[in-house]
Design an enzyme around this catalytic site. Structure first.
Site, mmCIF file in Angstrom:
data_model
loop_
_atom_site.group_PDB
_atom_site.id
_atom_site.type_symbol
_atom_site.label_atom_id
_atom_site.label_comp_id
_atom_site.label_asym_id
_atom_site.label_seq_id
_atom_site.Cartn_x
_atom_site.Cartn_y
_atom_site.Cartn_z
ATOM 1 N N THR A 130 0.821 -1.203 0.000
ATOM 2 C CA THR A 130 0.000 0.000 0.000
ATOM 3 C C THR A 130 0.863 1.265 0.000
ATOM 4 O OG1 THR A 130 -1.448 1.280 1.468
ATOM 5 C CG2 THR A 130 -0.091 -0.376 2.518
ATOM 6 N N GLU A 132 0.383 3.544 1.977
ATOM 7 C CA GLU A 132 0.393 4.079 3.357
ATOM 8 C C GLU A 132 1.742 3.885 4.044
ATOM 9 O OE1 GLU A 132 -3.204 3.328 5.556
ATOM 10 O OE2 GLU A 132 -4.362 3.105 3.720
HETATM 11 P P1 NAD Z 1 -9.456 -7.417 2.503
HETATM 12 O O1 NAD Z 1 -9.380 -7.159 3.960
HETATM 13 O O2 NAD Z 1 -10.724 -7.154 1.762
HETATM 14 O O3 NAD Z 1 -9.098 -8.966 2.212
HETATM 15 C C1 NAD Z 1 -8.047 -9.628 2.849
HETATM 16 C C2 NAD Z 1 -8.176 -11.111 2.573
HETATM 17 O O4 NAD Z 1 -7.091 -11.789 3.239
HETATM 18 C C3 NAD Z 1 -9.473 -11.731 3.135
HETATM 19 O O5 NAD Z 1 -10.033 -12.608 2.191
HETATM 20 C C4 NAD Z 1 -9.008 -12.503 4.370
HETATM 21 O O6 NAD Z 1 -9.793 -13.634 4.668
HETATM 22 C C5 NAD Z 1 -7.596 -12.903 3.957
HETATM 23 N N1 NAD Z 1 -6.728 -13.143 5.111
HETATM 24 C C6 NAD Z 1 -6.560 -12.357 6.211
HETATM 25 N N2 NAD Z 1 -5.714 -12.932 7.082
HETATM 26 C C7 NAD Z 1 -5.319 -14.117 6.519
HETATM 27 C C8 NAD Z 1 -4.435 -15.147 6.927
HETATM 28 N N3 NAD Z 1 -3.809 -15.087 8.091
HETATM 29 N N4 NAD Z 1 -4.260 -16.195 6.094
HETATM 30 C C9 NAD Z 1 -4.901 -16.272 4.899
HETATM 31 N N5 NAD Z 1 -5.758 -15.330 4.475
HETATM 32 C C10 NAD Z 1 -5.965 -14.246 5.270
HETATM 33 O O7 NAD Z 1 -8.236 -6.620 1.872
HETATM 34 P P2 NAD Z 1 -8.117 -5.834 0.498
HETATM 35 O O8 NAD Z 1 -8.633 -4.480 0.676
HETATM 36 O O9 NAD Z 1 -8.619 -6.687 -0.595
HETATM 37 O O10 NAD Z 1 -6.521 -5.733 0.395
HETATM 38 C C11 NAD Z 1 -5.768 -6.794 -0.191
HETATM 39 C C12 NAD Z 1 -4.301 -6.420 -0.153
HETATM 40 O O11 NAD Z 1 -4.076 -5.204 -0.859
HETATM 41 C C13 NAD Z 1 -3.759 -6.201 1.267
HETATM 42 O O12 NAD Z 1 -2.464 -6.731 1.319
HETATM 43 C C14 NAD Z 1 -3.740 -4.685 1.401
HETATM 44 O O13 NAD Z 1 -2.722 -4.284 2.292
HETATM 45 C C15 NAD Z 1 -3.428 -4.267 -0.018
HETATM 46 N N6 NAD Z 1 -3.929 -2.935 -0.418
HETATM 47 C C16 NAD Z 1 -5.239 -2.601 -0.188
HETATM 48 C C17 NAD Z 1 -5.705 -1.365 -0.606
HETATM 49 C C18 NAD Z 1 -7.150 -0.965 -0.410
HETATM 50 O O14 NAD Z 1 -7.504 0.182 -0.671
HETATM 51 N N7 NAD Z 1 -8.037 -1.860 0.001
HETATM 52 C C19 NAD Z 1 -4.839 -0.473 -1.229
HETATM 53 C C20 NAD Z 1 -3.509 -0.853 -1.446
HETATM 54 C C21 NAD Z 1 -3.077 -2.097 -1.040
HETATM 55 P P1 TYD Z 2 -10.502 4.109 4.811
HETATM 56 O O1 TYD Z 2 -11.488 3.689 3.776
HETATM 57 O O2 TYD Z 2 -10.539 3.467 6.154
HETATM 58 O O3 TYD Z 2 -9.060 3.943 4.135
HETATM 59 P P2 TYD Z 2 -7.586 4.436 4.674
HETATM 60 O O4 TYD Z 2 -7.678 4.829 6.088
HETATM 61 O O5 TYD Z 2 -6.781 3.207 4.485
HETATM 62 O O6 TYD Z 2 -7.205 5.553 3.760
HETATM 63 O O7 TYD Z 2 -10.637 5.668 5.016
HETATM 64 C C1 TYD Z 2 -10.506 6.593 3.946
HETATM 65 C C2 TYD Z 2 -10.576 7.988 4.533
HETATM 66 O O8 TYD Z 2 -11.872 8.214 5.070
HETATM 67 C C3 TYD Z 2 -9.601 8.214 5.670
HETATM 68 O O9 TYD Z 2 -9.096 9.549 5.605
HETATM 69 C C4 TYD Z 2 -10.466 8.040 6.912
HETATM 70 C C5 TYD Z 2 -11.828 8.538 6.463
HETATM 71 N N1 TYD Z 2 -12.987 7.884 7.112
HETATM 72 C C6 TYD Z 2 -13.994 8.654 7.700
HETATM 73 O O10 TYD Z 2 -13.923 9.888 7.714
HETATM 74 N N2 TYD Z 2 -15.051 8.008 8.296
HETATM 75 C C7 TYD Z 2 -15.157 6.642 8.309
HETATM 76 O O11 TYD Z 2 -16.136 6.103 8.882
HETATM 77 C C8 TYD Z 2 -14.133 5.863 7.678
HETATM 78 C C9 TYD Z 2 -14.200 4.368 7.666
HETATM 79 C C10 TYD Z 2 -13.068 6.526 7.080
#
Ligand code: NAD
Ligand code: TYD
Length: 372
Positions: A130, A132
């Site tokens: 990410t 972050e």
């Molecule tokens: P998510 O939370 O929706 O899904 C995570 C998945 O991992 C779930 O299916 C969960 O069951 C599985 N999981 C968790 N712990 C596990 C374990 N110990 N063993 C096996 N499986 C396990 O997450 P997401 O939003 O789809 O993110 C996926 C990846 O992308 C993560 O690595 C996250 O850091 C990265 N990422 C997410 C975002 C975003 O905006 N969501 C952005 C950049 C990077």
């Molecule tokens: P989020 O979707 O949790 O992603 P991230 O913290 O990984 O960026 O949040 C996106 C932005 O929205 C973040 O600045 C926090 C804010 N936020 C709210 O203001 N209220 C909420 O209930 C949530 C979940 C997030």
């Protein structure tokens, strides 16, 4: 092998690979935590080149066995704990899954690949991370200009909230337990490359949105709350800035990088799409109101300012020009288009939302897989 394939981004990656590459055998390894939902993959679960295995990536023995038995030659690693607010309440689970889980996978893959005659040749460990991990950027503008301002960073008219961007060489500076655990896992992946010569790639992507996102993250939570007429809890003043990418564009980037990326390298993924939370929330409200037949903007009275998230990063902004120039990837959707598509999906899939908010989805594995 795709880890975390039952989660939000993972399910889009699994679907893309299973459909696009019928000659690949795709093994989805997922523990099915609260965030894992096999209902996300109903449309492809019976295809012959797809297999689901329920397992915890932290379990080294299980990872060794799966990688050996399935003769894994490529890993796209998405399994993680992913929500910042949960990491503030329970940092240990984040350290365990994100750091120890990644380490177990790395070690299991290394042992298996080193045991083969061709060793690391033709193998890849691709770690999904990410933006972050880079920390927080400031909201600043050139002298005499109010943010947002136009930049030349992207070919389209990109409005930015600051003069700095995350590039691949930006020093890591994580603030939340979530980003600290992801940063640590990224370091382990690079350490396996530098120490043992493992073929690895790391990508750092901006905030994703789209279908199948668990309604705890900002966009799906707010869509659901607007539909239910519930309060929209805006942290602080709503002035934090995030850089948003449609999830299918992330999945396409992963496909491109998995096949064409340089091993040992890092790529930033993002669509030059910065939004202040409060402005994004107003677009969401307008779109949900319009598509659900309410007067546009009428749900703005649901906006409720609440206590800020501790350590709330002010601004994320990804510079993805390396990926665009070297590998030719580009985002396909304008934000308003992506939001409209997303809101329509949540409106048409109320059962999915009811299922995940009631917890019923957790029974799907037992029903579909336990006796297979
Ligand atoms: P998510 O939370 O929706 O899904 C995570 C998945 O991992 C779930 O299916 C969960 O069951 C599985 N999981 C968790 N712990 C596990 C374990 N110990 N063993 C096996 N499986 C396990 O997450 P997401 O939003 O789809 O993110 C996926 C990846 O992308 C993560 O690595 C996250 O850091 C990265 N990422 C997410 C975002 C975003 O905006 N969501 C952005 C950049 C990077
Ligand atoms: P989020 O979707 O949790 O992603 P991230 O913290 O990984 O960026 O949040 C996106 C932005 O929205 C973040 O600045 C926090 C804010 N936020 C709210 O203001 N209220 C909420 O209930 C949530 C979940 C997030």
């Amino acid at each position: 092998m795709i880890t975390g394939g039952a989660g939000f981004i993972g399910s889009h990656v699994v679907r893309l690979f299973v459909k696009k590459y019928p000659d690949y055998k795709i093994i989805n390894v997922d523990k099915l935590t609260y965030a894992g939902n096999l209902g996300n993959l109903k449309d492809i679960e019976n295809l012959p080149n797809y297999k689901f295995i329920k397992a915890d990536i932290v379990d080294l023995e299980d990872m060794r066995k799966i990688i050996r038995d399935e003769k894994i030659d490529g890993i796209i690693h998405l399994a993680a704990e992913s929500h910042v607010d949960r990491s503030i309440k329970d940092p240990f689970t984040f350290a365990k899954t994100n750091i120890m889980g990644t380490l177990s996978l790395l070690q299991a893959a290394k042992e298996y690949w080193e045991s083969l005659p061709e060793k690391f040749e033709g193998k890849l460990f691709y770690h999904i991370s990410t933006d972050e991990v880079y920390g927080a950027l400031e909201i600043t503008a050139p002298e005499g200009v109010e943010p947002p301002f136009t930049t030349e960073a992207s070919s389209s008219d990109h409005l930015a909230y600051g003069t700095e961007f995350f590039v691949e060489t930006t020093k890591y500076d994580p603030h939340s337990p979530y980003s600290a655990s992801k940063a640590s896992s990224d370091h382990f992946v690079r350490a396996y490359h530098d120490t043992y010569g493992m073929p690895t790639i790391v990508t750092n992507c901006s905030n994703n949105y789209g279908p199948y996102q668990f309604p705890e993250k900002l966009i799906p939570l707010f869509i659901n709350n607007i539909l239910q007429g519930r309060a929209l809890p805006v942290y602080g003043k709503g002035e934090n800035v995030r850089d948003w990418l449609f999830v299918e564009d992330h999945a396409r980037a992963i496909d491109t990088i998995f096949h064409k990326g340089k091993t040992g390298d890092t790529y930033n993924i993002g669509g030059f799409n910065e939004w202040r939370n409060i402005d994004l929330i107003k677009v969401l409200i307008k779109t949900v109101d319009k598509l659900s037949g309410k007067p546009e903007g009428s749900s703005e009275n649901l906006i409720t300012y609440v206590t800020d998230r501790p350590g709330h990063d002010m601004r994320y902004a990804i510079d993805s020009r390396k990926l665009q120039k070297e590998l030719g990837w580009e985002p396909s959707l304008q934000f308003e288009e992506g939001i409209e598509k997303t809101v329509k999906w949540y409106l048409e899939n109320k059962d999915w939302v009811d299922n995940v908010t009631s917890g019923d989805y957790e029974k799907y594995y037992d029903k579909m897989y336990k006796n297979r």
